[in-house]
Write a protein that holds these residues in place. Structure first.
Motif, PDB file in Angstrom:
ATOM      1  N   ALA A  88       0.856  -1.192   0.000  1.00 39.26           N
ATOM      2  CA  ALA A  88       0.000   0.000   0.000  1.00 39.26           C
ATOM      3  C   ALA A  88       0.889   1.237   0.000  1.00 39.26           C
ATOM      4  N   LEU A  89       0.580   2.185  -0.882  1.00 40.47           N
ATOM      5  CA  LEU A  89       1.354   3.411  -0.971  1.00 40.47           C
ATOM      6  C   LEU A  89       0.865   4.406   0.076  1.00 40.47           C
ATOM      7  N   ARG A  90       1.713   4.732   1.034  1.00 41.05           N
ATOM      8  CA  ARG A  90       1.313   5.692   2.069  1.00 41.05           C
ATOM      9  C   ARG A  90       2.536   6.499   2.509  1.00 41.05           C
ATOM     10  N   ASP A  91       2.819   7.579   1.771  1.00 39.80           N
ATOM     11  CA  ASP A  91       3.991   8.412   2.020  1.00 39.80           C
ATOM     12  C   ASP A  91       3.540   9.824   2.371  1.00 39.80           C
ATOM     13  N   ASN A  94       3.900  12.721  -0.099  1.00 36.99           N
ATOM     14  CA  ASN A  94       2.886  12.888  -1.144  1.00 36.99           C
ATOM     15  C   ASN A  94       1.788  13.848  -0.696  1.00 36.99           C
ATOM     16  N   LEU A  95       1.312  13.662   0.527  1.00 39.15           N
ATOM     17  CA  LEU A  95       0.232  14.515   1.036  1.00 39.15           C
ATOM     18  C   LEU A  95       0.715  15.943   1.251  1.00 39.15           C
ATOM     19  N   MET A  97       2.963  17.402  -0.522  1.00 42.28           N
ATOM     20  CA  MET A  97       3.104  17.970  -1.852  1.00 42.28           C
ATOM     21  C   MET A  97       1.769  18.464  -2.398  1.00 42.28           C
ATOM     22  N   ILE A  98       0.733  17.630  -2.239  1.00 41.46           N
ATOM     23  CA  ILE A  98      -0.545  18.003  -2.855  1.00 41.46           C
ATOM     24  C   ILE A  98      -1.211  19.183  -2.159  1.00 41.46           C
ATOM     25  N   TRP A 164      14.522  11.747  -8.696  1.00 42.63           N
ATOM     26  CA  TRP A 164      13.285  12.531  -8.610  1.00 42.63           C
ATOM     27  C   TRP A 164      13.511  13.822  -7.820  1.00 42.63           C
ATOM     28  N   TRP A 167      15.305  16.261  -9.909  1.00 39.60           N
ATOM     29  CA  TRP A 167      14.395  16.756 -10.941  1.00 39.60           C
ATOM     30  C   TRP A 167      13.485  17.859 -10.387  1.00 39.60           C
TER      31      TRP A 167
ATOM     32  N   ILE B  26      -7.994  11.177  -2.744  1.00 44.45           N
ATOM     33  CA  ILE B  26      -6.814  10.893  -1.921  1.00 44.45           C
ATOM     34  C   ILE B  26      -6.154   9.563  -2.297  1.00 44.45           C
ATOM     35  N   PRO B  28      -4.835   8.153  -4.972  1.00 43.91           N
ATOM     36  CA  PRO B  28      -3.546   8.053  -5.665  1.00 43.91           C
ATOM     37  C   PRO B  28      -2.343   8.355  -4.766  1.00 43.91           C
ATOM     38  N   HIS B  29      -2.586   9.064  -3.654  1.00 44.34           N
ATOM     39  CA  HIS B  29      -1.471   9.516  -2.819  1.00 44.34           C
ATOM     40  C   HIS B  29      -1.416   8.844  -1.454  1.00 44.34           C
ATOM     41  N   TRP B  30      -2.539   8.297  -1.037  1.00 40.25           N
ATOM     42  CA  TRP B  30      -2.629   7.672   0.286  1.00 40.25           C
ATOM     43  C   TRP B  30      -3.820   6.706   0.260  1.00 40.25           C
ATOM     44  N   GLN B  31      -3.530   5.420   0.333  1.00 41.41           N
ATOM     45  CA  GLN B  31      -4.613   4.439   0.239  1.00 41.41           C
ATOM     46  C   GLN B  31      -5.466   4.426   1.500  1.00 41.41           C
ATOM     47  N   GLU B 147       0.541  17.759  -7.401  1.00 36.69           N
ATOM     48  CA  GLU B 147       0.004  16.569  -8.071  1.00 36.69           C
ATOM     49  C   GLU B 147       0.932  16.145  -9.204  1.00 36.69           C
ATOM     50  N   VAL B 150       4.151  14.478  -7.703  1.00 39.50           N
ATOM     51  CA  VAL B 150       3.963  13.175  -7.052  1.00 39.50           C
ATOM     52  C   VAL B 150       3.503  12.106  -8.047  1.00 39.50           C
TER      53      VAL B 150
END
Lengths: 185, 185
Positions: A88-91, A94-95, A97-98, A164, A167, B26, B28-31, B147, B150
Motif C-alpha cells: 500500500a502506498l502511504r507516504d 505525497n500529502l 506535496m498536494i 526525482w 528533478w 486521496i 492516488p497519494h494515500w490508500q 500533483e 507526485v
DNA sequence: ACAACCATGTAAGCGGTTACATGATTCA
DNA sequence: TGAATCATGTAACCGCTTACATGGTTGT
C-alpha cells in the motif's frame, strides 16, 4: 499468522536464531520492532511451528534460540502457493506535496532536500548489505539470491528517489530564477 | 489528527467536497477506505476544522459537502512546519524472496511476472492522472504542481519496478538455460 | 434481474507503534 | 558516570482493514 510471521519462519530455515537477531535480520525487508516480534515467536512456539532453547552467555545476556519444526516448514510451504499482496502506498511527502500551495516554496525545498538525504542513506545501506553478501549470492541457485535481488531493488528504488529529488529541485530553481530575472528587468 | 486527516484538510482547501469524492481524490497519494474517512471528517467537523452542508441530488443519493474553516487552515499550516516522516518499507514480495529457497524457481517466476503486471498497471494509472492535469500544472506556481510531481514520482517508481522485474527474469533465464545446456551435453 | 456506481455510516479485529519495565556488559 | 549494545518481555493505543448495514440510480 500474518506476513511477518512467515518472514521470521523463512529466516529460521537458514539458522537457529534469537528474537533479537531475527529483528535485526528482518529490518532491511520488513520494518518491525522487538515488541511485535517477541510475542509472535512465543505464539509460533505454542503452535508447534518453532522449538526453542535457552543459551547461556557470559559476556552478554542469555538468549532464547529458535528453530523451525517440520510443522513450521510445512506452514511456510503452504504460504508459498498463496497470492502475494501488493504494498500500500502511504507516504506523508505525497500529502505534503498536494497541499503545499497553502504555504511557500521554501518549505517544499526543505522537504525535498531532506528526502534526498534519506534516499542517499538508504542507498548506502542497501549497498552495504550487498557488499556483505557472499559472491555466490548472484547465482539463482544460491540461498542468498533472494537477498541479492531484494537489496538490489532497494538500491534501484533509492537511486530513482534521488533522481526525482534532483528533478524537482531543477524545476523549482528554473522557475524562481526566471521570476527573479523578470523582476530585476 | 493523523497524517490522513491533514491530507483531507489539504484537498479541501481547493474545493468543497463530499467524503466519497475525497476518498477518490486521496487514493492516488494515500490508500484509504471510506470506513476510515467518514469518521475522520465527522470528528474534524466536531472540532471546528470543517463545516458541512447537505446537498440534495435527484439523480444520485444526497451528499454531505465539507469546507475547511479558518481554524482548519491554521491547523494545516502548523503541520507544514513539522518534520515529514519517511515511509516504512513493508512489501510481502521481499519476504517471499528471502525465503524462496525452500521452494522452486517456478513459483518465484510467477511472483515476479505478477508484480511486473502490477507495476505496469500502476504506470498506466499515474500516466492517466498526469494526462488529466491542466497544462499549467508543470509550473511550480500552479496549485496542481504538487500533483504533477507526485504523479511523476509514481511513474518513475513504476518504471524502476518494471526494470527490476525484467532484470530478475533475465538472471533466472540465463541461469536455467545454462543448466539445461550442460545437462544435454 | 443483476451489476456497477453513488453515497454514508458503524463495529470488530488485526497490525504496528510507543511507552513501560528490567538488567548485564562494554566502551568513552 | 553515562551512553551504547545485547537481550526479553508486557500494555495501551492508534491506524487500517474487513465486514455489516442501508438504499437510490443507471445501464446491460
Amino acid at each position: 499468522m500474518n506476513i511477518l510471521s512467515y518472514g521470521l519462519l523463512g529466516l529460521l530455515t537458514r539458522d537457529e536464531s534469537s528474537g533479537y537477531d531475527l529483528m535485526l535480520r528482518i529490518q532491511p525487508h520488513w520494518q518491525a520492532k522487538h515488541s511485535q516480534i517477541y510475542p509472535i515467536l512465543s505464539r509460533m512456539e505454542d503452535d508447534g511451528l518453532l522449538s526453542a532453547r535457552w543459551v547461556e552467555q557470559t559476556d552478554k545476556p542469555d538468549k532464547k534460540m529458535y528453530r523451525v519444526t517440520d510443522k513450521g516448514i510445512q506452514k511456510l510451504l503452504d504460504w508459498m502457493y498463496t497470492p502475494v499482496s501488493t504494498p500500500a502506498l502511504r507516504d506523508e511527502l505525497n500529502l505534503r506535496m498536494i497541499c503545499f500551495q497553502v504555504t511557500n516554496p521554501i518549505v517544499m525545498k526543505r522537504w525535498v532536500d531532506e528526502r534526498r538525504d534519506w534516499f542517499e542513506s538508504r542507498l548506502a545501506y542497501y549497498e552495504a548489505l550487498l557488499a556483505n553478501l557472499p559472491e555466490e549470492a548472484v547465482q539463482p541457485g544460491s540461498p542468498y539470491f533472494g537477498e541479492y535481488i531484494v537489496n538490489t531493488k532497494g538500491t534501484m528504488t533509492a537511486k530513482t528517489g534521488i533522481e526525482w529529488c534532483h528533478w524537482v529541485n531543477g524545476l523549482m530553481n528554473a522557475h524562481y530564477q526566471e521570476r527573479e530575472a523578470t523582476r530585476t528587468h
